[in-house]
Scaffold this motif. Structure first.
Motif, short mmCIF file in Angstrom:
data_model
loop_
_atom_site.label_atom_id
_atom_site.label_comp_id
_atom_site.label_asym_id
_atom_site.label_seq_id
_atom_site.Cartn_x
_atom_site.Cartn_y
_atom_site.Cartn_z
N GLU A 146 16.86 67.75 32.54
CA GLU A 146 18.11 66.92 33.04
C GLU A 146 19.12 67.65 32.10
OE1 GLU A 146 17.59 62.66 32.88
OE2 GLU A 146 15.94 62.76 34.62
N ALA A 147 20.41 67.29 32.32
CA ALA A 147 21.42 68.09 31.28
C ALA A 147 21.55 67.26 29.95
CB ALA A 147 23.06 67.52 32.27
N LYS A 148 21.09 65.87 30.09
CA LYS A 148 20.98 65.24 28.68
C LYS A 148 19.93 65.66 27.51
CE LYS A 148 17.66 61.74 30.30
NZ LYS A 148 17.36 60.30 30.61
N ASP A 149 19.12 66.91 28.25
CA ASP A 149 17.98 67.50 27.43
C ASP A 149 18.57 68.64 26.78
OD1 ASP A 149 15.87 65.74 28.27
OD2 ASP A 149 15.74 66.53 30.27
N ARG A 150 19.71 68.98 26.90
CA ARG A 150 20.12 70.23 26.49
C ARG A 150 20.03 70.36 24.72
NH1 ARG A 150 23.91 74.30 28.30
NH2 ARG A 150 24.67 75.45 26.65
N ASP A 151 20.20 69.45 24.16
CA ASP A 151 20.08 69.58 22.62
C ASP A 151 18.40 69.59 22.25
OD1 ASP A 151 22.69 69.53 21.91
OD2 ASP A 151 22.73 67.33 21.37
N ARG A 152 17.63 68.70 23.10
CA ARG A 152 16.28 68.90 22.87
C ARG A 152 15.72 70.25 23.25
NH1 ARG A 152 15.45 64.34 25.85
NH2 ARG A 152 15.88 62.79 24.57
N GLU A 153 16.25 70.93 24.33
CA GLU A 153 15.48 71.99 24.79
C GLU A 153 15.89 73.11 23.83
OE1 GLU A 153 14.21 75.10 27.81
OE2 GLU A 153 13.84 73.11 27.48
N PHE A 154 17.30 73.13 23.20
CA PHE A 154 17.64 74.13 21.93
C PHE A 154 16.77 73.83 20.87
CE2 PHE A 154 19.82 75.19 18.31
CZ PHE A 154 20.38 76.46 18.35
N ALA A 155 16.18 72.83 20.45
CA ALA A 155 15.61 72.31 19.19
C ALA A 155 14.11 72.72 19.62
CB ALA A 155 15.68 70.94 18.81
N PHE A 156 13.68 72.54 20.67
CA PHE A 156 12.36 73.00 21.14
C PHE A 156 12.30 74.40 20.80
CE2 PHE A 156 9.85 74.65 24.73
CZ PHE A 156 8.47 74.25 24.26
N ILE A 157 13.05 75.21 21.59
CA ILE A 157 12.98 76.73 21.60
C ILE A 157 13.17 77.43 20.13
CG2 ILE A 157 14.15 78.81 22.15
CD1 ILE A 157 14.90 77.40 24.70
N SER A 158 13.84 76.81 19.44
CA SER A 158 14.23 77.09 18.03
C SER A 158 13.17 76.64 17.10
CB SER A 158 15.43 76.33 17.30
OG SER A 158 16.79 76.52 17.92
N PRO A 161 18.15 80.31 20.88
CA PRO A 161 18.90 80.60 22.02
C PRO A 161 20.18 80.49 21.89
CG PRO A 161 18.02 78.21 22.24
CD PRO A 161 17.58 78.99 20.97
N SER A 162 20.84 81.77 22.56
CA SER A 162 22.21 81.85 22.38
C SER A 162 22.84 80.79 23.56
CB SER A 162 22.82 83.11 22.80
OG SER A 162 22.31 83.54 24.25
N GLU A 163 24.15 80.56 23.49
CA GLU A 163 24.86 79.66 24.44
C GLU A 163 24.69 80.18 25.86
OE1 GLU A 163 27.08 76.19 25.35
OE2 GLU A 163 26.31 76.82 23.09
N PRO A 164 24.90 81.43 26.24
CA PRO A 164 24.58 82.09 27.40
C PRO A 164 22.98 81.74 27.89
CG PRO A 164 26.16 83.68 26.46
CD PRO A 164 25.63 82.72 25.31
N LEU A 165 22.21 81.89 27.05
CA LEU A 165 20.95 81.66 27.37
C LEU A 165 20.64 80.16 27.69
CD1 LEU A 165 17.97 82.59 27.88
CD2 LEU A 165 17.58 82.34 25.35
N MET A 166 21.22 79.50 26.82
CA MET A 166 21.03 77.90 27.09
C MET A 166 21.60 77.52 28.35
SD MET A 166 19.22 76.36 24.65
CE MET A 166 19.80 74.69 25.45
N ASN A 167 22.83 78.14 28.65
CA ASN A 167 23.43 77.63 30.07
C ASN A 167 22.56 78.06 31.06
OD1 ASN A 167 25.96 76.96 28.77
ND2 ASN A 167 26.92 78.68 29.02
N GLN A 168 21.92 79.28 31.07
CA GLN A 168 20.81 79.81 32.07
C GLN A 168 19.84 78.92 32.00
OE1 GLN A 168 19.55 83.59 31.51
NE2 GLN A 168 18.07 83.40 33.19
N LEU A 169 19.35 78.56 31.13
CA LEU A 169 18.10 77.37 31.11
C LEU A 169 18.06 76.15 31.38
CD1 LEU A 169 16.60 78.47 27.42
CD2 LEU A 169 15.74 79.26 29.61
N MET A 170 19.24 75.68 31.47
CA MET A 170 19.82 74.25 31.79
C MET A 170 20.40 74.28 33.35
SD MET A 170 18.98 72.55 29.22
CE MET A 170 19.38 70.89 29.93
#
Length: 186
Positions: free
Chosen positions: A36-48, A66-75
């Motif tokens: 879900e959209a609310k998982d963005r910070d969690r996804e970033f921390a996970f990948i990092s 992950p870069s900002e464009p990659l995060m946008n794609q993943l989310m």
């Protein structure tokens, strides 16, 4: 060309609203649900937080975070053409991401491309299998005929998982360091 069904609303049972509490091989129970959209910070921390090897196997390139464009794609998940399930657990009173499986396809495609990655300390507990089983079910519900994945030929754990799930394996004709896995869903 396969016509994909309409995405379920939050009031209908469907891939968007499904969630599970699944046991792993060691008896630990984890929550699996759609990203879900609310998982963005969690996804970033996970990948990092993945080891360099795990990040390389997941993205087939070297990245530190992950870069900002990659995060946008993943989310960018629509629960039909682009689906992602996250595995979550509680640590220190915080819900953290420990794995994610996703697929993506272009409109009208009968095949979706999938990927799965699990946090290093959660690997070899059956989590990738659980995530992929749910992802395969979602792909079937959404009308896909095939699921494929491109992976490093050095990723022996992915090779075993793909074999266990029934994927066929071929060497990538364009890159001998990669393999292509393909699963018939219908």
């Amino acid at each position: 060309m396969t016509t994909l069904p309409h995405t379920a609303s939050t009031h209908e049972p469907g891939v968007r609203t499904r969630h599970w509490v699944d046991p792993l091989n060691d008896g630990t129970h984890i929550l699996i649900r759609p990203l879900e959209a609310k998982d963005r910070d969690r996804e970033f921390a996970f990948i990092s937080g993945l080891s360099p090897e795990s990040r390389h196997f997941r993205f087939l390139s070297t990245i530190k975070e992950p870069s900002e464009p990659l995060m946008n794609q993943l989310m960018d998940v629509d629960y039909r053409l682009r689906m992602a399930y996250v595995a979550l657990t509680m640590e220190g009173g915080q819900l953290i991401e420990i794995g994610v499986a996703r697929y993506a396809a272009a409109p009208g495609d009968s095949q979706c491309e999938s990927a799965v990655v699990v946090a290093d300390r959660w690997q070899r507990k059956g989590l990738a299998r659980r995530l992929m089983q749910h992802l395969i079910d979602a792909a079937k519900i959404n009308g896909f005929e095939y699921m494929m994945s491109m992976d490093s030929s050095a990723n022996t754990h992915m090779h075993q998982l793909a074999e266990d799930l029934g994927f066929e394996c071929q060497t990538d004709p364009l890159d001998a360091t990669q393999v292509v896995y393909r699963l018939k869903l219908t």
